[in-house]
Design an enzyme around this catalytic site. Structure first.
Site, PDB file in Angstrom:
ATOM      1  CG  ASP A  64       3.831   1.464  -3.296  1.00 23.10           C
ATOM      2  OD1 ASP A  64       2.735   1.805  -2.820  1.00 23.10           O
ATOM      3  OD2 ASP A  64       4.112   0.277  -3.567  1.00 23.10           O
ATOM      4  CG  ASP A 445      -1.966  -5.740  -4.879  1.00 22.58           C
ATOM      5  OD1 ASP A 445      -1.798  -6.405  -5.919  1.00 22.58           O
ATOM      6  OD2 ASP A 445      -1.401  -4.656  -4.680  1.00 22.58           O
TER       7      ASP A 445
END
Length: 735
Positions: A64, A445
């Site tokens: 992405d 993350d």
């Protein structure tokens, strides 16, 4: 007195920026570095997998924010295909969809773009005739959301299997068509203005002009979604009769007889899917059959994401659940067209390979398969190989058919070469008493690492606790075994280490955090005894007891927009600095961060202020108008000649014969974009790469204090890279 002269007099009196720059530096020379990845493996969402239907072993993946990759079967490593993107094209690293030409395995297409908002770059179609080694860019008439909801669905970019010049692309506002190998595009005017999730060809019939006649297109609306069909090569479209209501097609596959299999969810994903199903349509009768392996219910909410058929063995299907957070996601396999299913998780074995940190990330036993399994694909030329994606990388098996015998499948985290992390902070402490690692990273993350071995994730230490998104990171210059880091989702938002990052202890408390989880930036005094912490959108706080208590710093003016970056002096433990991005000002403290005074203001818009090791009071500020330097504790700044723009700055070991640390900058020097090094305090610059590297967006940069010339880069969506001068000592060439 004129307004200009009055403003200038006030600026000089306040000790602000000296606009007059020194003589322009010489044009930058070029010395291409040797660049390698600091191995983490994976670390980001792999949003899709595309096998070539006939070329044995040819497979691509898309991400992405990190572009596309091709698997090199000889080395079993993934090869990054978009490292040449420059700043203007940085958002093209969002690979929303990939397409291969069934008749020409050398052709590859990529629908590129990260966002579709008002300030996003327009989308582009990247086309290659050498399997992604080089690209030709065609601008699209539509924006592409490769990092938006629905990026896990697809594929929405497809090549006509019998007319390779014809392509269709699904977008958020409908369907587009090209008849010249993607060089130009026009909207399909008869297609509705809906969010297209997938496009598929059924090659059983052709039009009079020789194109594939039957096409399907899945779509999403605010009320659900559906499936459209065209029987005239994409000219006219209509809803398929009898289809399920209220669900969005995520993936579709056709068998040799034209049977249609679809995995559905009730939202685009990869988050927020709470219902779904797997359906099959008979093209002859038009009958639809629900073949879902298991059905979601109130106590077990999820949808279905990936779906793939084995073309060599009719009836073989694999599907994956999506967002099954409660009981853990699952992969199911059927050998009879979906009449019966076998779950693979219970008897699966997962080998983390070179990335043992993966187990520390997932934790729960139910998460053995991973999360965000938005796609799964069987190799059409090898029924034993399959790949499925997760939010942190991909898993591959080479014994898929063993599931039909013993039920066991063996999966490996085959992510060598795939580096998709976003490093938000990098530090390279000088060796401490505990044997310092060359690099410590704070990563979005997944946490971060003490990189004891730059070339091995297995040989490095994963943060424990990892703390999810880590943002702030600093070490004590005079006591480099002491480090601090900030962590968004943890209770007190930060951790402290006294052994060079081998082990970490959570802060006992934090400044008031409010509703904003962003833990911002933190600075550690040169002796490691004090911290100044500025959470995003909040005033800075200071602690002198390792984070047990915090108190607001004094001298910071309130404002509607608060945006502070704290920095510690690298020599004097009593000195701290604040860069106030909202006011374009620098503030200084000489009492350990307790109080600050504004020393410079009216500075250009900048990024992270940096203090120079070994030089008390020396600060460098990268800005959109160049690189600024202060040698008097922030009282005044002067522009460094030749630097037009600067995004990041860092320092490394001084060049032989020099005393000042080498300076590294990401920006533009004399009109040339790139990453540069200066060995003479900015008088001359060397560009450190050729056109194979674009370095479109960097989030962190650091030199190495122990090795001259080495630089570490946190590349957005492309992991961490480290570069060294050529081993042969080749002299830089003129640009």
């Amino acid at each position: 007195m004129s307004w200009f002269k009055r403003s200038l007099a006030l600026a000089v009196a306040a000790g602000t920026l000296a606009i007059t720059a020194p003589a322009l530096a010489a044009p930058p020379t070029v010395q291409p570095y040797n660049w390698k990845s600091v191995e983490v493996l994976g670390g980001g969402f792999v949003s899709g997998v595309v096998y070539h239907p006939t070329e044995k072993g040819l497979v691509y993946i898309r991400t992405d924010i990190g572009g596309a990759y091709r698997l090199d079967r000889a080395t079993n490593r993934w090869v990054a295909l978009n490292d040449d993107l420059k700043r203007a094209d940085g958002q093209l690293a969002g690979a929303l969809s990939l397409a291969v030409d069934p008749q020409d395995p050398n052709r590859l297409y990529m629908a590129a773009g990260e966002y579709t908002g008002p300030y996003a770059r327009g989308g582009a179609l990247l086309r290659s005739t050498d399997r992604g080694t080089t690209w030709i860019k065609a601008e699209l008439p539509v924006k592409i959301g490769g990092n938006e909801d629905g990026r896990n669905t697809g594929e929405r970019l497809m090549v006509d299997p019998v007319q390779g010049a014809v392509l269709f692309l699904g977008a958020k506002d409908g369907l587009y068509r090209s008849t010249d190998h993607g060089a130009s595009w026009s909207p399909v005017e008869t297609f509705p203005k809906v969010h297209v999730t997938l496009v598929a060809f059924d090659p059983v019939e052709r039009t009079k002009t020789g194109e594939t006649a039957i096409l399907y297109a899945g779509f999403a609306t605010s009320h659900g979604g559906g499936l459209l069909v065209s029987t005239d090569g994409g000219i006219r479209w209509g809803l398929v009769d009898g289809q399920p209501k209220g669900l969005i097609p995520h993936h579709l596959a056709l068998d040799a007889n034209g049977g249609v299999y679809i995995a559905y969810g009730n939202a685009l994903g990869p988050n927020g899917v709470t219902d779904g199903a797997v359906w099959k349509m008979d093209p002859d009768s038009g009958a639809w059959t629900d073949i879902s392996p298991i059905k979601p219910d109130a106590g077990d909410v999820f949808g279905y994401g990936g779906l793939s058929l084995d073309p060599a063995h009719p009836g073989v299907i694999v599907v994956s659940t999506l967002d099954r957070w409660g009981r853990g996601d699952e992969v199911f396999r059927s050998t009879n067209g979906g009449k019966t299913w076998k779950g693979l998780r219970e008897k699966s074995e997962h080998d983390t390979g070179g990335a043992p940190w993966v187990r520390g990330l997932e934790g729960k036993a139910a998460r053995a398969m991973g999360h965000w399994i938005g796609d799964i694909d069987i190799d059409p030329t090898n029924p034993d190989e399959a790949i499925y994606v997760t939010g942190y990388g991909l898993w591959r098996t080479r014994n898929l058919t063993e599931a039909d015998r013993s039920g066991r499948t063996d999966w490996r985290f085959d992510d060598e070469g795939l580096e998709e992390t976003v490093a938000l902070g990098l530090v390279s402490p000088p060796n401490g008493a505990s044997g310092g690692a060359p690099l410590v990273s704070a990563i979005g993350d997944i946490g971060g690492f003490r990189h004891d071995d730059l070339d091995s994730a297995r040989g490095s230490r994963y943060f424990a606790p990892h703390g999810g998104t880590n943002r702030g990171l600093d070490y004590a210059e005079l006591a480099p075994d002491i480090l601090v880091r900030t962590s968004d989702p943890t209770p007190t938002g930060g951790f402290h280490s006294t052994d060079g990052g081998k082990t970490w202890t959570a802060f006992a408390s934090s400044p008031p955090r409010g509703s904003n989880p962003d833990t911002g930036r933190i600075a550690l005094s040169a002796d490691g005894k004090r911290m100044v912490w500025a959470l995003r959108g909040a005033p800075p706080y200071v602690s002198s007891d390792d984070g047990r208590t915090w108190r607001p710093v004094q001298g910071v003016a309130p404002g509607e927009r608060l945006d502070f970056t704290p920095v510690s002096d690298r020599v004097n433990p009593s000195r701290f600095y604040l860069y106030d991005a909202a006011q374009g000002a620098v503030l200084a403290s000489t009492d350990g961060g307790e109080s600050f005074k504004t020393t410079a203001h009216n500075l250009p818009s900048g990024r992270s202020l940096k203090a120079v090791p070994g030089a008390e009071g020396e600060l460098w500020l990268p800005t959109n108008q160049g690189l600024m330097r202060s040698t008097n504790g922030g009282d005044s700044f002067k522009a460094v000649g030749g630097v037009d723009e600067a995004g990041l700055v860092g320092f490394g070991k001084a060049a032989p014969g020099q005393t000042h640390p080498a300076v590294f900058v990401w920006g533009k020097v004399d009109g040339v974009e790139g990453v540069f090094r200066s060995d003479d305090v900015g008088k001359t610059w060397i560009k450190l790469h050729d056109e194979r590297w674009g370095f479109a967006e960097l989030r962190a940069l650091s030199g190495d204090p122990s090795r001259f010339g080495r630089v570490y880069l946190g590349v957005h969506g492309r992991g961490i890279l480290y570069g060294d001068p050529p081993a042969d000592g080749a002299a830089p060439a003129k640009n």
